[in-house]
Design a protein around this motif. Sequence first.
Motif, PDB file in Angstrom:
ATOM      1  N   ARG A 247       1.273  -1.150  -0.240  1.00 24.89           N
ATOM      2  CA  ARG A 247       0.302   0.096   0.014  1.00 24.89           C
ATOM      3  C   ARG A 247       0.957   1.543   0.085  1.00 24.89           C
ATOM      4  NH1 ARG A 247      -2.082   3.818   3.569  1.00 24.89           N
ATOM      5  NH2 ARG A 247      -4.363   4.215   2.933  1.00 24.89           N
ATOM      6  N   LYS A 248       1.908   1.617   0.992  1.00 22.22           N
ATOM      7  CA  LYS A 248       2.679   2.357   0.776  1.00 22.22           C
ATOM      8  C   LYS A 248       3.205   2.790  -0.039  1.00 22.22           C
ATOM      9  CE  LYS A 248       6.060   4.796   3.325  1.00 22.22           C
ATOM     10  NZ  LYS A 248       7.472   4.494   5.091  1.00 22.22           N
ATOM     11  N   ARG A 249       4.165   1.870  -0.960  1.00 25.78           N
ATOM     12  CA  ARG A 249       4.691   2.167  -2.271  1.00 25.78           C
ATOM     13  C   ARG A 249       3.406   2.666  -3.434  1.00 25.78           C
ATOM     14  NH1 ARG A 249       6.277  -1.857  -5.982  1.00 25.78           N
ATOM     15  NH2 ARG A 249       8.138  -1.022  -7.380  1.00 25.78           N
ATOM     16  N   LEU A 250       2.755   1.805  -3.036  1.00 24.26           N
ATOM     17  CA  LEU A 250       0.830   2.483  -4.413  1.00 24.26           C
ATOM     18  C   LEU A 250       0.942   3.340  -4.605  1.00 24.26           C
ATOM     19  CD1 LEU A 250      -0.759   1.456  -6.327  1.00 24.26           C
ATOM     20  CD2 LEU A 250      -2.143   0.789  -4.966  1.00 24.26           C
ATOM     21  N   LEU A 251       0.762   4.595  -3.307  1.00 24.10           N
ATOM     22  CA  LEU A 251       0.694   5.592  -2.593  1.00 24.10           C
ATOM     23  C   LEU A 251       1.631   6.329  -3.348  1.00 24.10           C
ATOM     24  CD1 LEU A 251      -1.572   5.207   0.291  1.00 24.10           C
ATOM     25  CD2 LEU A 251      -2.465   5.547  -2.123  1.00 24.10           C
ATOM     26  N   ASN A 252       2.760   5.750  -2.910  1.00 29.97           N
ATOM     27  CA  ASN A 252       3.762   6.902  -3.146  1.00 29.97           C
ATOM     28  C   ASN A 252       4.127   6.996  -4.998  1.00 29.97           C
ATOM     29  OD1 ASN A 252       6.703   8.142  -2.934  1.00 29.97           O
ATOM     30  ND2 ASN A 252       7.612   6.889  -3.418  1.00 29.97           N
ATOM     31  N   HIS A 253       4.250   5.785  -5.114  1.00 32.24           N
ATOM     32  CA  HIS A 253       4.525   6.552  -6.955  1.00 32.24           C
ATOM     33  C   HIS A 253       3.210   6.672  -7.297  1.00 32.24           C
ATOM     34  CE1 HIS A 253       7.594   3.494  -6.881  1.00 32.24           C
ATOM     35  NE2 HIS A 253       6.889   2.533  -7.139  1.00 32.24           N
ATOM     36  N   ILE A 254       2.070   6.485  -7.124  1.00 36.45           N
ATOM     37  CA  ILE A 254       0.446   7.436  -7.990  1.00 36.45           C
ATOM     38  C   ILE A 254       0.440   9.264  -7.546  1.00 36.45           C
ATOM     39  CG2 ILE A 254      -1.077   7.157  -6.095  1.00 36.45           C
ATOM     40  CD1 ILE A 254      -1.422   6.453  -9.561  1.00 36.45           C
ATOM     41  N   SER A 255       1.439   9.809  -6.659  1.00 34.99           N
ATOM     42  CA  SER A 255       1.182  10.671  -5.898  1.00 34.99           C
ATOM     43  C   SER A 255       2.228  11.088  -6.852  1.00 34.99           C
ATOM     44  CB  SER A 255       1.012  10.807  -4.650  1.00 34.99           C
ATOM     45  OG  SER A 255       2.257  10.008  -4.202  1.00 34.99           O
ATOM     46  N   ALA A 256       3.389  10.892  -7.299  1.00 36.77           N
ATOM     47  CA  ALA A 256       4.456  11.302  -7.524  1.00 36.77           C
ATOM     48  C   ALA A 256       4.516  11.886  -8.559  1.00 36.77           C
ATOM     49  CB  ALA A 256       5.393  10.143  -7.402  1.00 36.77           C
ATOM     50  N   ASN A 257       5.169  13.300  -8.831  1.00 35.18           N
ATOM     51  CA  ASN A 257       5.139  14.094 -10.319  1.00 35.18           C
ATOM     52  C   ASN A 257       6.149  13.709 -10.758  1.00 35.18           C
ATOM     53  OD1 ASN A 257       4.711  16.129 -11.744  1.00 35.18           O
ATOM     54  ND2 ASN A 257       3.952  17.701 -10.910  1.00 35.18           N
ATOM     55  N   TYR A 258       5.937  13.040 -11.697  1.00 35.53           N
ATOM     56  CA  TYR A 258       7.463  12.733 -12.375  1.00 35.53           C
ATOM     57  C   TYR A 258       7.333  13.619 -13.478  1.00 35.53           C
ATOM     58  CZ  TYR A 258       7.359   8.420  -9.853  1.00 35.53           C
ATOM     59  OH  TYR A 258       7.905   6.828  -9.335  1.00 35.53           O
ATOM     60  N   THR A 278       1.864   8.013 -14.871  1.00 39.07           N
ATOM     61  CA  THR A 278       1.357   7.646 -16.450  1.00 39.07           C
ATOM     62  C   THR A 278       0.399   8.211 -16.531  1.00 39.07           C
ATOM     63  OG1 THR A 278       3.759   7.881 -17.127  1.00 39.07           O
ATOM     64  CG2 THR A 278       1.958   7.847 -18.728  1.00 39.07           C
ATOM     65  N   ILE A 279       0.023   5.776 -16.198  1.00 42.05           N
ATOM     66  CA  ILE A 279      -1.793   5.820 -16.615  1.00 42.05           C
ATOM     67  C   ILE A 279      -2.600   6.739 -15.931  1.00 42.05           C
ATOM     68  CG2 ILE A 279      -2.927   4.156 -16.043  1.00 42.05           C
ATOM     69  CD1 ILE A 279      -0.800   1.900 -16.080  1.00 42.05           C
ATOM     70  N   PHE A 280      -2.372   7.891 -14.375  1.00 38.69           N
ATOM     71  CA  PHE A 280      -3.140   8.149 -14.022  1.00 38.69           C
ATOM     72  C   PHE A 280      -3.195   9.767 -14.178  1.00 38.69           C
ATOM     73  CE2 PHE A 280      -5.157  10.815  -9.879  1.00 38.69           C
ATOM     74  CZ  PHE A 280      -6.583  10.227 -10.173  1.00 38.69           C
TER      75      PHE A 280
END
Length: 324
Positions: A247-258, A278-280
């Motif tokens: 969960r923690k890793r998922l939320l970190n990735h999805i909210s990152a502004n690459y 990127t998908i989101f």
Amino acid sequence: MKKEILLLSHHPDDPTFLAEVALKVGAELIVAPNVDRAVDLISEFQFIAIFVDVDNVSNLRNLENELQKRLGLFSNQIQPNRIHFVSDRELSENRDVTLSPLFGSYYQRPKQDLEQNGGFYGRQVLASENVTTHRLSYYLAQETKIQKLLLNHTHLKQEAVEAVRQYLISAKIPARISNIIANSVDEILMNAMFDAPCDAFGKTIYSATERNDDRILKGQEVVEMNIGFDGFYVGISVADFFGSIDRKRLLNHISANYRDRDYTIRAGQAGAGLGIATIFNTGGSLIYHCESKAKTEVTLLYRAFPSYRQFKSQFKFFSAQFYD
């Protein structure tokens, strides 16, 4: 049993949006004027959904503190899977909210079509009510034909992605949009085949394996894909049967502004995280439904707009639902 939805917000658009959500799920909407009253109500009622304005993170922290003092954050009355954060900002611009133990779902306020988008989001609330499974049919119109495909070899990934692309093009969805959706499916399938499998101790088996590795998928490693189109929304789901996502890793990735950093992926590198962000950021909604040690189902939802500009700016949400 009477259903109720709670809203903690002073934003003028939120009651209009939530009225449509409530109508969709057959619930009464209750608006709390402040944190204290919200906690009073949460203590008294079992809400099917709680919506919280998180534009001001201090408001969220006050809510967390009051809930902790009066109920405890692990009370049965507080289920993150039924909590929805609302903001004017994109998730990547409001990353602190992902640190909240209350985080379940997040959407950026739509600036138009409040009623229509509220009705659509009501489908997410309905889906969240059922804690035992997750079905693509929740999000599409009734009687929509949903096609199912089981993948038992890694080389079938590319065939499945191309089948999705052709399915969308035959549905008269513009090629550019069809390609974006197909590329998203490619990433999700890749994760299911290479990142999800783990041993009895939870250690991943193939996360460091080259992603062009050719292997048979046996037993628990078989991946399931479903796709449907109701003439308005495209829905695609991909399920693995490990339930191993962190969960923690998922939320970190999805909210990152690459977009604001120099970020590249080495060829063959697995689990880098850029893919889901990127998908989101480039399209529709993204839902993770994880039943620990049993199943992770990822659902992609897109409104089939005729132009890329409309498609890219469509109302969308992210949801991370975890069940023990």
